[in-house]
Design a protein around this motif. Structure first.
Motif, PDB file in Angstrom:
ATOM      1  N   VAL A  81     -47.688   3.646   9.495  1.00 58.13           N
ATOM      2  CA  VAL A  81     -48.967   2.999  10.180  1.00 58.13           C
ATOM      3  C   VAL A  81     -48.897   2.346   8.771  1.00 58.13           C
ATOM      4  N   LEU A  82     -48.765   1.092   9.451  1.00 55.99           N
ATOM      5  CA  LEU A  82     -49.385  -0.152   8.083  1.00 55.99           C
ATOM      6  C   LEU A  82     -50.654  -0.707   8.412  1.00 55.99           C
ATOM      7  N   GLN A  83     -51.064  -1.254   7.463  1.00 56.50           N
ATOM      8  CA  GLN A  83     -52.599  -1.816   7.236  1.00 56.50           C
ATOM      9  C   GLN A  83     -52.128  -2.992   8.537  1.00 56.50           C
ATOM     10  N   GLN A  84     -51.222  -4.140   7.850  1.00 57.92           N
ATOM     11  CA  GLN A  84     -51.250  -4.859   8.710  1.00 57.92           C
ATOM     12  C   GLN A  84     -50.176  -4.714  10.427  1.00 57.92           C
ATOM     13  N   ILE A  85     -50.925  -4.047  11.386  1.00 59.66           N
ATOM     14  CA  ILE A  85     -50.816  -3.650  12.886  1.00 59.66           C
ATOM     15  C   ILE A  85     -49.376  -3.786  13.202  1.00 59.66           C
ATOM     16  N   ALA A  86     -47.979  -5.116  12.949  1.00 60.29           N
ATOM     17  CA  ALA A  86     -47.045  -5.163  12.977  1.00 60.29           C
ATOM     18  C   ALA A  86     -46.679  -5.130  14.255  1.00 60.29           C
ATOM     19  N   LEU A  87     -47.039  -5.121  15.549  1.00 61.02           N
ATOM     20  CA  LEU A  87     -46.876  -5.356  16.906  1.00 61.02           C
ATOM     21  C   LEU A  87     -45.566  -6.251  17.082  1.00 61.02           C
ATOM     22  N   PHE A  88     -45.142  -5.958  17.681  1.00 60.46           N
ATOM     23  CA  PHE A  88     -43.781  -7.071  18.178  1.00 60.46           C
ATOM     24  C   PHE A  88     -45.145  -7.844  19.418  1.00 60.46           C
ATOM     25  N   PRO A  89     -45.482  -9.238  19.192  1.00 59.41           N
ATOM     26  CA  PRO A  89     -46.006  -9.643  20.652  1.00 59.41           C
ATOM     27  C   PRO A  89     -45.294  -9.616  21.322  1.00 59.41           C
ATOM     28  N   HIS A  90     -43.608 -10.448  21.335  1.00 57.80           N
ATOM     29  CA  HIS A  90     -43.282 -10.923  22.843  1.00 57.80           C
ATOM     30  C   HIS A  90     -43.251  -9.485  23.006  1.00 57.80           C
ATOM     31  N   MET A  91     -42.971  -7.931  22.980  1.00 59.98           N
ATOM     32  CA  MET A  91     -43.345  -7.144  23.406  1.00 59.98           C
ATOM     33  C   MET A  91     -44.044  -6.430  23.832  1.00 59.98           C
ATOM     34  N   SER A  92     -44.297  -5.311  25.532  1.00 59.01           N
ATOM     35  CA  SER A  92     -45.108  -4.264  26.033  1.00 59.01           C
ATOM     36  C   SER A  92     -45.595  -3.895  25.536  1.00 59.01           C
ATOM     37  N   ILE A  93     -46.983  -3.199  25.164  1.00 52.77           N
ATOM     38  CA  ILE A  93     -47.578  -2.334  24.861  1.00 52.77           C
ATOM     39  C   ILE A  93     -46.394  -0.815  24.897  1.00 52.77           C
ATOM     40  N   GLU A  94     -45.846  -0.681  25.904  1.00 51.08           N
ATOM     41  CA  GLU A  94     -45.433   0.665  26.686  1.00 51.08           C
ATOM     42  C   GLU A  94     -43.514   0.589  26.245  1.00 51.08           C
ATOM     43  N   GLU A  95     -43.624  -0.713  25.610  1.00 49.38           N
ATOM     44  CA  GLU A  95     -41.946  -1.509  24.692  1.00 49.38           C
ATOM     45  C   GLU A  95     -42.278  -0.797  23.186  1.00 49.38           C
ATOM     46  N   ASN A  96     -43.034  -1.476  22.915  1.00 51.03           N
ATOM     47  CA  ASN A  96     -43.678  -1.274  21.703  1.00 51.03           C
ATOM     48  C   ASN A  96     -43.373  -0.172  21.177  1.00 51.03           C
ATOM     49  N   ILE A  97     -44.096   0.920  21.902  1.00 50.63           N
ATOM     50  CA  ILE A  97     -44.012   2.825  22.003  1.00 50.63           C
ATOM     51  C   ILE A  97     -43.192   3.066  21.234  1.00 50.63           C
ATOM     52  N   ALA A  98     -42.351   2.493  22.566  1.00 49.75           N
ATOM     53  CA  ALA A  98     -40.758   3.162  22.671  1.00 49.75           C
ATOM     54  C   ALA A  98     -40.007   3.174  22.058  1.00 49.75           C
ATOM     55  N   ILE A  99     -39.891   1.981  20.693  1.00 44.67           N
ATOM     56  CA  ILE A  99     -38.803   2.011  20.137  1.00 44.67           C
ATOM     57  C   ILE A  99     -37.896   2.937  19.149  1.00 44.67           C
ATOM     58  N   VAL A 100     -38.913   3.832  19.068  1.00 44.60           N
ATOM     59  CA  VAL A 100     -38.225   4.814  18.415  1.00 44.60           C
ATOM     60  C   VAL A 100     -37.298   5.925  19.519  1.00 44.60           C
ATOM     61  N   PRO A 101     -38.099   5.861  19.901  1.00 42.81           N
ATOM     62  CA  PRO A 101     -36.811   6.836  21.008  1.00 42.81           C
ATOM     63  C   PRO A 101     -36.476   6.430  21.445  1.00 42.81           C
ATOM     64  N   GLU A 102     -36.567   5.013  21.980  1.00 42.73           N
ATOM     65  CA  GLU A 102     -35.017   4.563  22.472  1.00 42.73           C
ATOM     66  C   GLU A 102     -34.085   4.598  20.948  1.00 42.73           C
ATOM     67  N   LEU A 103     -34.210   4.312  20.239  1.00 43.52           N
ATOM     68  CA  LEU A 103     -33.031   4.636  18.864  1.00 43.52           C
ATOM     69  C   LEU A 103     -32.453   5.566  18.971  1.00 43.52           C
ATOM     70  N   LYS A 104     -33.426   7.223  19.375  1.00 46.57           N
ATOM     71  CA  LYS A 104     -32.926   8.086  19.320  1.00 46.57           C
ATOM     72  C   LYS A 104     -31.637   8.276  20.896  1.00 46.57           C
ATOM     73  N   LYS A 105     -32.303   6.974  21.805  1.00 40.16           N
ATOM     74  CA  LYS A 105     -31.353   7.961  22.710  1.00 40.16           C
ATOM     75  C   LYS A 105     -32.052   8.591  24.123  1.00 40.16           C
ATOM     76  N   TRP A 106     -33.411   8.852  23.626  1.00 41.51           N
ATOM     77  CA  TRP A 106     -34.185   9.116  25.124  1.00 41.51           C
ATOM     78  C   TRP A 106     -34.143   8.605  26.473  1.00 41.51           C
ATOM     79  N   ASN A 107     -34.331   9.078  27.299  1.00 37.89           N
ATOM     80  CA  ASN A 107     -34.080   8.552  29.136  1.00 37.89           C
ATOM     81  C   ASN A 107     -35.598   7.919  28.895  1.00 37.89           C
ATOM     82  N   ASN A 108     -35.567   7.079  29.913  1.00 41.48           N
ATOM     83  CA  ASN A 108     -36.396   6.346  30.673  1.00 41.48           C
ATOM     84  C   ASN A 108     -37.647   7.054  31.172  1.00 41.48           C
TER      85      ASN A 108
END
Length: 322
Positions: A81-108
């Motif tokens: 977690v950084l001081q600069q929040i660095a959320l991806f502006p074009h993605m929804s909150i759910e999509e932002n949270i899901a980045i690493v779980p998706e890389l780890k191939k969690w199911n939807n």
């Protein structure tokens, strides 16, 4: 959990940012690193996930050298977690949270459950926030999402680099309370960098004070307050600040707050991890509080003992300015 053995960071221009540091961070503790600007605290943090490579020495995570990890495996097990929040502006909150779980191939379904669980944990109703974009959230709400995004894949370690320093004082204090409450539920190993001693005292199980690339003292808030190793630590901890005292956890000052008065009835209980400020608020309505830790009553405090402790702080400040 995390162990530094004679770790040095030296840059090509000859600057030594970290000087042969030995340090151990325990599993499940909230460990705060603090010091003046340029002391090496952020460098120390970034060496843990190899954003900055060490020059000499060894860092172990779970008793394994960090250079022996696949770098993706290492970082996947460390939320960041950084001081600069660095959320991806074009993605929804759910999509932002899901980045690493998706890389780890969690199911939807698993990702949705985890997203909802984390949003609930920080007081953001999933049905309201899941589909929003970052620009639709306040700064404090965005930083909450930044914190839970770091927790999304359930890492064992969370690194936090001055995550609240850009927020206004009210949002910052609320997020400090939130992260303490969250830690009581999840028991992660959190390594937290700050330049604010009041924040360190409020959050840290142990605090590491740095100066000039070296560790000056590591200890609990109580140890740093009562037994500073030198004048630098004494001044940096700054116990002349009464507000600093308000943020100290009760468990660190219970010996100084204890009363011999018999508990009033009915008894009102407060967790030992609560701040003195929280106790003072309760003491506006109750004459006495019982302080509880892990199911045991470790002491009791009254309005009089709490106010006396604060008054002593004012006296210290007056003596220090004289």
């Amino acid at each position: 959990m995390i162990r530094f053995e004679k770790v040095t960071k030296r840059y090509q221009d000859g600057t030594t940012a970290i000087k042969s540091i030995n340090l151990e961070i325990r599993e499940g503790e909230f460990f705060v690193i603090i010091g003046p600007s340029g002391c090496g605290k952020t460098t120390l943090l970034k060496m843990m996930n190899r954003l900055i490579e060490l020059t000499d020495g060894t860092i172990f995570v779970f008793n394994k050298k960090i250079r022996d990890y696949n770098i993706h495996e290492l970082r996947w097990n460390m939320g960041y977690v950084l001081q600069q929040i660095a959320l991806f502006p074009h993605m929804s909150i759910e999509e932002n949270i899901a980045i690493v779980p998706e890389l780890k191939k969690w199911n939807n379904e698993k990702i949705r459950q985890r997203t909802d669980e984390l949003l609930e944990m920080v007081g953001l109703p999933p049905e309201k926030y899941r589909g929003r974009k970052p620009k639709e959230l306040s700064g404090g709400e965005q930083q909450r999402v930044g914190v839970i995004r770091a927790l999304a894949s359930d890492p064992g370690i969370v690194l936090m680099d001055e995550p609240f320093s850009a927020l206004d004082p009210i949002s910052r204090e609320k997020l400090q309370d939130d992260i303490l409450e969250l830690q009581r539920k999840i028991h992660k190993t959190i390594v937290f960098v700050t330049h604010d001693m009041q924040e360190a005292i409020k959050l840290g199980d142990r605090i590491c004070i740095m100066k000039g690339g070296e560790i000056v003292q590591v200890g609990t808030p109580k140890e740093l307050i009562e037994s500073p190793v030198n004048e630098f630590v004494r001044e940096f901890v700054g116990m002349q600040s009464v507000r600093g005292k308000e943020n100290i956890r009760l468990e660190n000052i219970i010996d100084q707050l204890m009363t011999s008065q018999s508990p009033s009835s009915p008894s009102v209980t407060i967790p030992a991890s609560s701040s003195l400020r929280e106790a003072l608020i309760l003491l506006t309505e109750h004459e006495q509080l019982l302080v509880e830790k892990e199911g045991q009553i470790i002491g009791s405090i009254t309005r009089q003992t709490a106010l006396q402790f604060m008054a002593d702080g004012l006296q210290e400040r007056g003596d220090g300015n004289g």
